[in-house]
Design a protein around this motif. Structure first.
Motif, mmCIF file in Angstrom:
data_model
loop_
_atom_site.group_PDB
_atom_site.id
_atom_site.type_symbol
_atom_site.label_atom_id
_atom_site.label_comp_id
_atom_site.label_asym_id
_atom_site.label_seq_id
_atom_site.Cartn_x
_atom_site.Cartn_y
_atom_site.Cartn_z
ATOM 1 N N ALA A 17 0.809 21.366 39.864
ATOM 2 C CA ALA A 17 1.345 20.013 39.674
ATOM 3 C C ALA A 17 2.853 19.978 39.932
ATOM 4 C CB ALA A 17 1.029 19.513 38.263
ATOM 5 N N ALA A 18 3.538 21.019 39.491
ATOM 6 C CA ALA A 18 4.990 21.079 39.721
ATOM 7 C C ALA A 18 5.298 21.142 41.211
ATOM 8 C CB ALA A 18 5.584 22.289 38.999
ATOM 9 N N GLN A 19 4.499 21.889 41.959
ATOM 10 C CA GLN A 19 4.748 21.966 43.397
ATOM 11 C C GLN A 19 4.504 20.615 44.068
ATOM 12 O OE1 GLN A 19 2.204 24.125 46.107
ATOM 13 N NE2 GLN A 19 3.984 24.975 47.167
ATOM 14 N N LEU A 20 3.450 19.931 43.664
ATOM 15 C CA LEU A 20 3.188 18.598 44.211
ATOM 16 C C LEU A 20 4.315 17.627 43.869
ATOM 17 C CD1 LEU A 20 -0.649 18.213 43.567
ATOM 18 C CD2 LEU A 20 0.510 18.476 45.776
ATOM 19 N N THR A 21 4.815 17.705 42.650
ATOM 20 C CA THR A 21 5.939 16.859 42.243
ATOM 21 C C THR A 21 7.173 17.180 43.074
ATOM 22 O OG1 THR A 21 5.080 16.668 39.990
ATOM 23 C CG2 THR A 21 7.430 16.221 40.298
ATOM 24 N N ALA A 22 7.426 18.465 43.268
ATOM 25 C CA ALA A 22 8.572 18.875 44.091
ATOM 26 C C ALA A 22 8.415 18.347 45.519
ATOM 27 C CB ALA A 22 8.715 20.395 44.081
ATOM 28 N N ALA A 23 7.204 18.417 46.060
ATOM 29 C CA ALA A 23 6.962 17.911 47.411
ATOM 30 C C ALA A 23 7.177 16.397 47.463
ATOM 31 C CB ALA A 23 5.548 18.271 47.867
ATOM 32 N N ASP A 24 6.689 15.691 46.456
ATOM 33 C CA ASP A 24 6.857 14.232 46.414
ATOM 34 C C ASP A 24 8.322 13.812 46.352
ATOM 35 O OD1 ASP A 24 4.116 13.854 46.508
ATOM 36 O OD2 ASP A 24 3.909 13.504 44.340
ATOM 37 N N HIS A 25 9.154 14.650 45.744
ATOM 38 C CA HIS A 25 10.582 14.344 45.599
ATOM 39 C C HIS A 25 11.443 15.008 46.679
ATOM 40 C CE1 HIS A 25 9.174 13.088 41.619
ATOM 41 N NE2 HIS A 25 10.244 12.317 41.618
ATOM 42 N N THR A 56 5.458 22.698 55.287
ATOM 43 C CA THR A 56 6.002 21.354 55.512
ATOM 44 C C THR A 56 7.415 21.247 54.939
ATOM 45 O OG1 THR A 56 3.800 20.382 55.477
ATOM 46 C CG2 THR A 56 5.635 18.895 55.045
ATOM 47 N N ALA A 57 7.614 21.770 53.750
ATOM 48 C CA ALA A 57 8.943 21.729 53.136
ATOM 49 C C ALA A 57 9.951 22.522 53.958
ATOM 50 C CB ALA A 57 8.877 22.279 51.707
ATOM 51 N N ALA A 58 9.560 23.709 54.390
ATOM 52 C CA ALA A 58 10.466 24.556 55.176
ATOM 53 C C ALA A 58 10.828 23.881 56.493
ATOM 54 C CB ALA A 58 9.832 25.920 55.430
ATOM 55 N N GLN A 59 9.874 23.208 57.107
ATOM 56 C CA GLN A 59 10.146 22.535 58.374
ATOM 57 C C GLN A 59 11.087 21.347 58.183
ATOM 58 O OE1 GLN A 59 6.038 21.980 59.506
ATOM 59 N NE2 GLN A 59 6.104 23.739 60.885
ATOM 60 N N HIS A 60 11.105 20.753 56.995
ATOM 61 C CA HIS A 60 12.044 19.675 56.715
ATOM 62 C C HIS A 60 13.470 20.200 56.589
ATOM 63 C CE1 HIS A 60 9.089 16.697 56.694
ATOM 64 N NE2 HIS A 60 8.853 16.569 55.424
#
Length: 117
Positions: A10-18, A53-57
């Motif tokens: 859940a924390a990772q999903l929250t981090a991705a959402d933000h 996805t995060a790394a590519q951003h």
């Protein structure tokens, strides 16, 4: 550890959402051994896809992108998504070579050689 695992997902999903990209990548690394030991292949795929996805951003961070690609290749291979695993490992290899990370590049070459032998 199972309750904590759900909280970390859940924390990772929250981090991705933000768009907290560093946190998304760090959580993927943090959960990887747990996923390996518990054979949570689908969770492992999900967290590494989020990390990729995060790394590519973070456009300048090919270090994290290459690590995420390599990390993603293993569970993809394990669930039978072989073409996707090969693609991830080939892309990781290319980025490792650009970065002159020879030990990492060699490890990925060995993965690729072992699946084509």
């Amino acid at each position: 550890m199972t309750a904590e695992h759900l909280c970390l997902l859940a924390a990772q999903l929250t981090a991705a959402d933000h768009a907290w990209h560093d946190g998304v990548c760090q959580l993927a690394w943090s959960m990887d051994i747990f996923h390996i030991r518990r054979a949570h292949l689908h969770h492992r795929i999900t967290v590494w896809q989020l990390a990729l996805t995060a790394a590519q951003h973070m456009m300048e961070n090919i270090y994290l992108t290459s690590d995420a690609l390599e990390g993603l290749g293993h569970p993809l291979w394990a669930v039978g998504r072989h073409d996707e695993a090969r693609t991830a490992w080939r892309e990781a290899l290319e980025l490792f070579e650009i970065q002159q990370r020879s030990a990492d590049a060699e490890r990925v070459r060995e993965h690729l050689a072992s699946i084509t032998a």
